[in-house]
Structures are given as C-alpha cells and as structure tokens.
Design a protein around this motif. Structure first.
Motif, PDB file in Angstrom:
ATOM      1  N   ILE A  43       0.832  -1.207   0.000  1.00 33.85           N
ATOM      2  CA  ILE A  43       0.000   0.000   0.000  1.00 33.85           C
ATOM      3  C   ILE A  43       0.862   1.250   0.000  1.00 33.85           C
ATOM      4  O   ILE A  43       0.618   2.199  -0.753  1.00 33.85           O
ATOM      5  N   VAL A  44       1.894   1.270   0.848  1.00 32.25           N
ATOM      6  CA  VAL A  44       2.754   2.443   0.947  1.00 32.25           C
ATOM      7  C   VAL A  44       3.451   2.724  -0.382  1.00 32.25           C
ATOM      8  O   VAL A  44       3.608   3.880  -0.778  1.00 32.25           O
ATOM      9  N   ARG A  45       3.839   1.679  -1.100  1.00 32.96           N
ATOM     10  CA  ARG A  45       4.488   1.871  -2.408  1.00 32.96           C
ATOM     11  C   ARG A  45       3.561   2.569  -3.400  1.00 32.96           C
ATOM     12  O   ARG A  45       4.017   3.306  -4.273  1.00 32.96           O
ATOM     13  N   GLN A  46       2.264   2.338  -3.277  1.00 32.58           N
ATOM     14  CA  GLN A  46       1.298   2.950  -4.201  1.00 32.58           C
ATOM     15  C   GLN A  46       0.983   4.394  -3.831  1.00 32.58           C
ATOM     16  O   GLN A  46       0.452   5.145  -4.652  1.00 32.58           O
ATOM     17  N   ALA A  47       1.275   4.785  -2.591  1.00 33.55           N
ATOM     18  CA  ALA A  47       0.951   6.128  -2.103  1.00 33.55           C
ATOM     19  C   ALA A  47       2.034   7.099  -2.574  1.00 33.55           C
ATOM     20  O   ALA A  47       3.147   7.081  -2.063  1.00 33.55           O
ATOM     21  N   THR A  48       1.703   7.919  -3.554  1.00 33.66           N
ATOM     22  CA  THR A  48       2.693   8.838  -4.108  1.00 33.66           C
ATOM     23  C   THR A  48       2.194  10.269  -4.008  1.00 33.66           C
ATOM     24  O   THR A  48       1.016  10.528  -3.815  1.00 33.66           O
ATOM     25  N   GLY A  49       3.104  11.187  -4.158  1.00 37.64           N
ATOM     26  CA  GLY A  49       2.755  12.602  -4.106  1.00 37.64           C
ATOM     27  C   GLY A  49       2.959  13.164  -2.713  1.00 37.64           C
ATOM     28  O   GLY A  49       3.504  12.522  -1.818  1.00 37.64           O
ATOM     29  N   ALA A  50       2.526  14.408  -2.538  1.00 42.43           N
ATOM     30  CA  ALA A  50       2.690  15.116  -1.270  1.00 42.43           C
ATOM     31  C   ALA A  50       1.705  14.551  -0.260  1.00 42.43           C
ATOM     32  O   ALA A  50       0.568  14.994  -0.159  1.00 42.43           O
ATOM     33  N   MET A  51       2.162  13.551   0.471  1.00 40.58           N
ATOM     34  CA  MET A  51       1.259  12.807   1.349  1.00 40.58           C
ATOM     35  C   MET A  51       1.965  12.435   2.646  1.00 40.58           C
ATOM     36  O   MET A  51       3.114  12.004   2.634  1.00 40.58           O
ATOM     37  N   LEU A  52       1.265  12.588   3.741  1.00 44.21           N
ATOM     38  CA  LEU A  52       1.736  12.127   5.038  1.00 44.21           C
ATOM     39  C   LEU A  52       1.197  10.717   5.227  1.00 44.21           C
ATOM     40  O   LEU A  52      -0.008  10.523   5.388  1.00 44.21           O
ATOM     41  N   VAL A  53       2.080   9.724   5.146  1.00 43.51           N
ATOM     42  CA  VAL A  53       1.675   8.324   5.279  1.00 43.51           C
ATOM     43  C   VAL A  53       1.950   7.871   6.712  1.00 43.51           C
ATOM     44  O   VAL A  53       3.076   7.989   7.208  1.00 43.51           O
ATOM     45  N   VAL A  54       0.906   7.360   7.361  1.00 47.63           N
ATOM     46  CA  VAL A  54       1.000   6.923   8.759  1.00 47.63           C
ATOM     47  C   VAL A  54       0.612   5.448   8.829  1.00 47.63           C
ATOM     48  O   VAL A  54      -0.402   5.042   8.264  1.00 47.63           O
ATOM     49  N   THR A  55       1.420   4.660   9.539  1.00 45.65           N
ATOM     50  CA  THR A  55       1.164   3.234   9.693  1.00 45.65           C
ATOM     51  C   THR A  55       1.158   2.866  11.172  1.00 45.65           C
ATOM     52  O   THR A  55       1.430   3.707  12.033  1.00 45.65           O
ATOM     53  N   GLU A  56       0.906   1.576  11.429  1.00 47.12           N
ATOM     54  CA  GLU A  56       0.901   1.108  12.815  1.00 47.12           C
ATOM     55  C   GLU A  56       1.498  -0.291  12.930  1.00 47.12           C
ATOM     56  O   GLU A  56       1.154  -1.040  13.828  1.00 47.12           O
ATOM     57  N   CYS A  57       2.400  -0.650  12.028  1.00 45.64           N
ATOM     58  CA  CYS A  57       2.988  -1.989  12.094  1.00 45.64           C
ATOM     59  C   CYS A  57       4.428  -1.905  12.607  1.00 45.64           C
ATOM     60  O   CYS A  57       5.016  -0.832  12.667  1.00 45.64           O
ATOM     61  N   ASP A  58       4.975  -3.040  12.982  1.00 45.19           N
ATOM     62  CA  ASP A  58       6.271  -3.066  13.651  1.00 45.19           C
ATOM     63  C   ASP A  58       7.381  -2.338  12.905  1.00 45.19           C
ATOM     64  O   ASP A  58       8.174  -1.639  13.504  1.00 45.19           O
ATOM     65  N   ASN A  59       7.465  -2.487  11.600  1.00 45.50           N
ATOM     66  CA  ASN A  59       8.547  -1.873  10.832  1.00 45.50           C
ATOM     67  C   ASN A  59       8.019  -0.818   9.866  1.00 45.50           C
ATOM     68  O   ASN A  59       8.506  -0.706   8.750  1.00 45.50           O
ATOM     69  N   GLY A  60       7.049  -0.051  10.303  1.00 44.92           N
ATOM     70  CA  GLY A  60       6.407   0.922   9.425  1.00 44.92           C
ATOM     71  C   GLY A  60       7.353   1.888   8.748  1.00 44.92           C
ATOM     72  O   GLY A  60       7.234   2.156   7.561  1.00 44.92           O
ATOM     73  N   LEU A  61       8.312   2.428   9.491  1.00 42.02           N
ATOM     74  CA  LEU A  61       9.240   3.384   8.888  1.00 42.02           C
ATOM     75  C   LEU A  61      10.110   2.720   7.831  1.00 42.02           C
ATOM     76  O   LEU A  61      10.374   3.299   6.780  1.00 42.02           O
TER      77      LEU A  61
END
Length: 198
Positions: free
Chosen positions: A133-151
């Motif tokens: 999902i994160v790979r598909q999120a492009t552009g000026a976006m604040l992406v927030v996750t909640e999994c162990d290795n999110g960063l």
C-alpha cells in the motif's frame, strides 16, 4: 526548545487526543493504556487516541501548494484497513479546520491506495500488505502506519505501543521524499526521529 515548552506541548497534544478521558493523562502527555476501552463510544481507546493524533498531525505538516486543487480545497484523510478508526476520525474532525481548510475523511480499500489524499493511514500489522500500500501512495502525502517496521516500509509516521501507551516514530527522509515538511514541534514529542534511511 526548552524542556518546559516541550513538556507543555506533550501535555497539549495528549490532552486534546484524550479530551473525553483527559483525567487519565496527567503525566507527560502520553495516552492512557492502549488496551483500555471507551464505554461511551464502544471504540477501543487506542483507536480513539490514534484518530485524535491523526487530526493533530495535520496541523504540524506543511503541504506544498500543488497538493491542493484550489484555495478552498479540503484536507483529505484516507483510511485503509481501519474502518472503526475512520468513523472515530470523522467524528473528531467534524466542524473543525486546519489552516483554514475543512477536513474530509474517506474510507479507502487497498485498491484505492493511489488516491489523492493528504494523509493516508494504513491500519494493520501485516508488513507485506502495508509495504504494498505504501508503495502505491505517491505525491505530497503524510503516510501513517501502525505496524512493527512501518518506517522501514516507507511510512513517514508509525504508531507504536510503548509501555502500553500510544507513541509514534517519524522518518524525516520519507517526509522529504513525499514532498512534505514536519514541524519541529511535532518532532520534539515523537518517540524516535529517524533522520536517514535505516
């Protein structure tokens, strides 16, 4: 920033995040135990805290002018894999604005990950799904996750539970890559700030 200002900011963020249960947050601004349940709404307290923080993150994020169609365009939050959080977030932002812009919450599915939103929250702990999902999120976006290795998977902010409390880590390289700037005030209350690729 001195330690008293930092402490005040932590209290401010947490007090807002836990408006209904502020009495439980007297410490240094951390959320109550993540497993607690809110009797009033039936939404787990962890979800309520995360929803409140997502709203607050918008106020500490600078998006480029190109991220908006026009001066009246709303700030849009997309939520994937956390419908309960999306409902709570919609309640939290109802009638509120950030920098003069209204806020819109959209429940998305994985296939919508490329949708144009300003903040994308990806719920769940499956690292392969989150990375996809994160790979598909492009552009000026604040992406927030909640999994162990999110960063490490590419998110800008990743929620963590530390000592049974909701905290968050920040990746400055991911923010830069996404074309957004985070306020130093937000960074001072982060659990950890990652300054380069890890």
């Amino acid at each position: 920033m001195n330690r008293f200002t930092n402490r005040g900011l932590r209290r401010s963020l947490a007090a807002w995040a836990l408006a209904a249960v502020a009495v439980l947050c007297a410490g240094v601004g951390l959320a109550p135990p993540a497993r607690a349940q809110s009797a009033a709404s039936g939404v787990p307290l962890e979800r309520r805290v995360k929803a409140a923080f997502l709203y607050k993150f918008l106020g500490y994020t600078d998006f480029p002018p190109s991220a908006f169609g026009d001066a009246a365009a709303p700030l849009t939050i997309g939520v994937i894999g956390a419908d309960d959080l999306a409902v709570e977030l919609a309640r939290v932002v109802a009638g509120r604005t950030v920098n003069g812009r209204s806020i819109e919450v959209r429940e998305l599915r994985e296939a919508d990950a490329g949708a144009r939103v300003h903040l994308l929250f990806v719920g769940g702990s499956d690292p392969q799904r989150v990375a996809r999902i994160v790979r598909q999120a492009t552009g000026a976006m604040l992406v927030v996750t909640e999994c162990d290795n999110g960063l490490q998977l590419g998110s800008v902010i990743n929620f963590r539970i530390v000592d049974e409390r909701v905290r968050f880590d920040v990746a400055l390289d991911a923010a830069e890559r996404n074309g957004i700037k985070l306020s130093s005030r937000l960074l001072t209350v982060a659990n950890r700030v990652q300054k380069g690729a890890q």
